[in-house]
Scaffold this motif. Sequence first.
Motif, PDB file in Angstrom:
ATOM      1  N   PRO A 178      58.526  97.839   5.666  1.00 16.27           N
ATOM      2  CA  PRO A 178      60.042  97.573   5.844  1.00 16.27           C
ATOM      3  C   PRO A 178      60.848  98.594   6.729  1.00 16.27           C
ATOM      4  O   PRO A 178      61.782  98.187   7.484  1.00 16.27           O
ATOM      5  CB  PRO A 178      60.646  97.242   4.562  1.00 16.27           C
ATOM      6  CG  PRO A 178      59.519  97.326   3.547  1.00 16.27           C
ATOM      7  CD  PRO A 178      58.414  97.651   4.184  1.00 16.27           C
ATOM      8  N   LEU A 181      53.266  94.380   5.953  1.00 19.40           N
ATOM      9  CA  LEU A 181      54.532  94.452   5.853  1.00 19.40           C
ATOM     10  C   LEU A 181      55.027  96.150   5.701  1.00 19.40           C
ATOM     11  O   LEU A 181      54.512  96.525   4.792  1.00 19.40           O
ATOM     12  CB  LEU A 181      55.063  93.505   4.875  1.00 19.40           C
ATOM     13  CG  LEU A 181      55.365  92.203   5.360  1.00 19.40           C
ATOM     14  CD1 LEU A 181      56.315  91.420   4.067  1.00 19.40           C
ATOM     15  CD2 LEU A 181      56.043  91.876   6.636  1.00 19.40           C
ATOM     16  N   PRO A 192      51.948  90.274   3.616  1.00 19.63           N
ATOM     17  CA  PRO A 192      52.986  89.160   3.923  1.00 19.63           C
ATOM     18  C   PRO A 192      52.867  88.046   2.913  1.00 19.63           C
ATOM     19  O   PRO A 192      51.476  87.732   2.851  1.00 19.63           O
ATOM     20  CB  PRO A 192      53.003  88.955   5.402  1.00 19.63           C
ATOM     21  CG  PRO A 192      51.400  89.700   5.753  1.00 19.63           C
ATOM     22  CD  PRO A 192      51.036  90.512   4.696  1.00 19.63           C
ATOM     23  N   MET A 208      58.680  85.427  11.457  1.00 12.00           N
ATOM     24  CA  MET A 208      57.476  86.224  11.772  1.00 12.00           C
ATOM     25  C   MET A 208      56.477  85.449  12.585  1.00 12.00           C
ATOM     26  O   MET A 208      55.097  86.102  12.640  1.00 12.00           O
ATOM     27  CB  MET A 208      56.555  86.599  10.461  1.00 12.00           C
ATOM     28  CG  MET A 208      57.096  87.856   9.842  1.00 12.00           C
ATOM     29  SD  MET A 208      56.279  88.670   8.273  1.00 12.00           S
ATOM     30  CE  MET A 208      55.009  89.414   9.054  1.00 12.00           C
ATOM     31  N   SER A 251      58.288  94.409   9.928  1.00 12.85           N
ATOM     32  CA  SER A 251      59.364  94.751   9.176  1.00 12.85           C
ATOM     33  C   SER A 251      59.607  93.884   8.093  1.00 12.85           C
ATOM     34  O   SER A 251      60.079  94.022   6.842  1.00 12.85           O
ATOM     35  CB  SER A 251      60.615  94.927  10.105  1.00 12.85           C
ATOM     36  OG  SER A 251      60.830  93.639  10.360  1.00 12.85           O
ATOM     37  N   GLY A 252      59.205  92.506   8.348  1.00  9.82           N
ATOM     38  CA  GLY A 252      59.539  91.366   7.522  1.00  9.82           C
ATOM     39  C   GLY A 252      60.964  90.670   7.645  1.00  9.82           C
ATOM     40  O   GLY A 252      61.228  89.609   7.188  1.00  9.82           O
ATOM     41  N   ARG A 305      63.136  89.038   4.244  1.00 17.37           N
ATOM     42  CA  ARG A 305      61.925  89.516   3.687  1.00 17.37           C
ATOM     43  C   ARG A 305      62.351  89.187   2.175  1.00 17.37           C
ATOM     44  O   ARG A 305      61.287  88.977   1.446  1.00 17.37           O
ATOM     45  CB  ARG A 305      61.859  90.993   3.949  1.00 17.37           C
ATOM     46  CG  ARG A 305      60.526  91.404   3.501  1.00 17.37           C
ATOM     47  CD  ARG A 305      60.272  92.980   3.955  1.00 17.37           C
ATOM     48  NE  ARG A 305      61.369  93.858   3.495  1.00 17.37           N
ATOM     49  CZ  ARG A 305      61.683  94.476   2.489  1.00 17.37           C
ATOM     50  NH1 ARG A 305      60.689  94.547   1.427  1.00 17.37           N
ATOM     51  NH2 ARG A 305      62.792  95.135   2.278  1.00 17.37           N
ATOM     52  N   GLU A 306      63.589  89.294   1.717  1.00 13.80           N
ATOM     53  CA  GLU A 306      63.927  89.208   0.212  1.00 13.80           C
ATOM     54  C   GLU A 306      64.637  88.101   0.060  1.00 13.80           C
ATOM     55  O   GLU A 306      65.010  88.007  -1.200  1.00 13.80           O
ATOM     56  CB  GLU A 306      64.384  90.616  -0.283  1.00 13.80           C
ATOM     57  CG  GLU A 306      63.260  91.631  -0.442  1.00 13.80           C
ATOM     58  CD  GLU A 306      63.743  93.063  -0.628  1.00 13.80           C
ATOM     59  OE1 GLU A 306      65.084  93.177  -0.073  1.00 13.80           O
ATOM     60  OE2 GLU A 306      63.062  93.456  -1.368  1.00 13.80           O
ATOM     61  N   ARG A 334      56.321  82.150   2.404  1.00 14.48           N
ATOM     62  CA  ARG A 334      57.661  82.635   3.165  1.00 14.48           C
ATOM     63  C   ARG A 334      57.425  82.615   4.831  1.00 14.48           C
ATOM     64  O   ARG A 334      58.517  82.178   5.366  1.00 14.48           O
ATOM     65  CB  ARG A 334      58.044  84.106   2.895  1.00 14.48           C
ATOM     66  CG  ARG A 334      59.433  84.364   3.298  1.00 14.48           C
ATOM     67  CD  ARG A 334      59.657  85.913   2.820  1.00 14.48           C
ATOM     68  NE  ARG A 334      60.019  85.860   1.622  1.00 14.48           N
ATOM     69  CZ  ARG A 334      60.950  85.879   0.940  1.00 14.48           C
ATOM     70  NH1 ARG A 334      62.071  85.545   1.622  1.00 14.48           N
ATOM     71  NH2 ARG A 334      61.218  85.727  -0.545  1.00 14.48           N
TER      72      ARG A 334
END
Length: 398
Positions: free
Chosen positions: A247, A245, A305, A220, A181-182, A186-187, A309
């Motif tokens: 989401p 990834l 991915p 992750m 899903s991240g 993720r953002e 990050r």
Amino acid sequence: MKGLTILGSTGSIGISTLDVVSRHPDQYQVVALTANRDVEGLLNQCERFQPKIAVMGDPHCADQLAKGLNQRGLAIEVLSGLRGLEIAAAMPQAHYVMAAIVGAAGLLPALAAVRAGKRLLLANKEALVVAGDLFMQEVKAHNALVLPIDSEHNAVFQCMPEDYQGNLMQSGVKRILLTASGGPFRETPVETLHDVTPDQACAHPNWEMGRKISVDSATMMNKGLEVIEAHWLFQAGADKIEVVLHPQSVIHSMVEYEDGSVLAQLGQPDMRTPIAHALAWPNRIQSGVESLDLFQIGRLDFEPPDPQRFPCLGLAYQAIQSGGTASAVLNAANEVAVDAFLNQRLGFTGIAEVVEETMQRQPVDQVKDLESLLEADRKARTMAEQVVQKRVSSCGIS
Ligand code: NAD
Ligand code: MG
């Protein structure tokens, strides 16, 4: 009627397992339940499910449990410590064993179930990360059966040929696509990740899980551990396992075949689906999970991915390449770092840094036997704790 031991019954997976089992009282009988320190939780489960044995991992809690059971008039045998967990895992009345203890602490109890030739429902991915090769050899030697509970691996298992014998090429499998899903960040701008809190890290967008795996999902590292888990479960080289990834967490993973077919398993993000699948395999039973509403979901997104990050993912691939004790070291350092983060002694981005430094400082050894893995695990914990400590003393929370 199948007898079932649940190792880690008071946790997120344990509770979901009891939920599925309670829907089929004519098919499954709970014969042993175990917890670490949650006496109240285990007491309530004992009252409801009446197992033969109840185990507290922490021996100090066993007396309290015995007293509580006595007060409620329940004649259930109380055991404690590692020995108690191993007895519950290997008891003759248990046809199936759910391994749902979190962390490397679950390895020896899961191995006891394997050595007793049980059907092992494996949620405790860390057992395979620490001791994958040896673990799978024991599965073979004792004619045990491992069915994956981790949603990705359960999905891959469902998409593999039924007679899969551990050889991707022979089965025409080109690669395994593990979805992720991240997590909650993720953002999030990478430069602000240092300041995120444990509660923010544990607020997973799609899944409700224990705190350790929730943090692993945010870094992750969870996907990294899952790449290692898939490597051992399906005998797949790291170059055959790709992380995608996705989401929405609707596709739980995929298998691509040589002819271009890609098989996917879809469903609600609810662990009762893989749990019910493994309990009933090769049949199907109701799990209590709602139907998937594709019209409501509307679209499915995919992206690669970002290694900046999510540095933990690269560390896990590196551990596979290094072989030997490297994955055990990765896992132990991660457990120490996540614990330090949850106790606010380490910043979020410090988790990957502590794991990386521990891996750099601890030489990779060959795996001679189980003891050599446990020794690598112990050393890595001490080393990682030193790395955390050094950072704390140089700049407060690091
Ligand atoms: P959790 O923290 O909610 O529960 C852990 C359970 O293990 C509890 O019953 C606890 O009492 C017991 N336990 C903890 N430490 C112990 C010790 N030292 N000795 C004996 N018992 C101990 O964890 P969870 O989220 O249920 O995860 C369990 C395992 O399943 C983990 O390995 C996790 O990676 C895996 N898993 C979980 C999910 C999920 O949705 N929660 C999904 C996939 C895989
Ligand atoms: Mg998973």
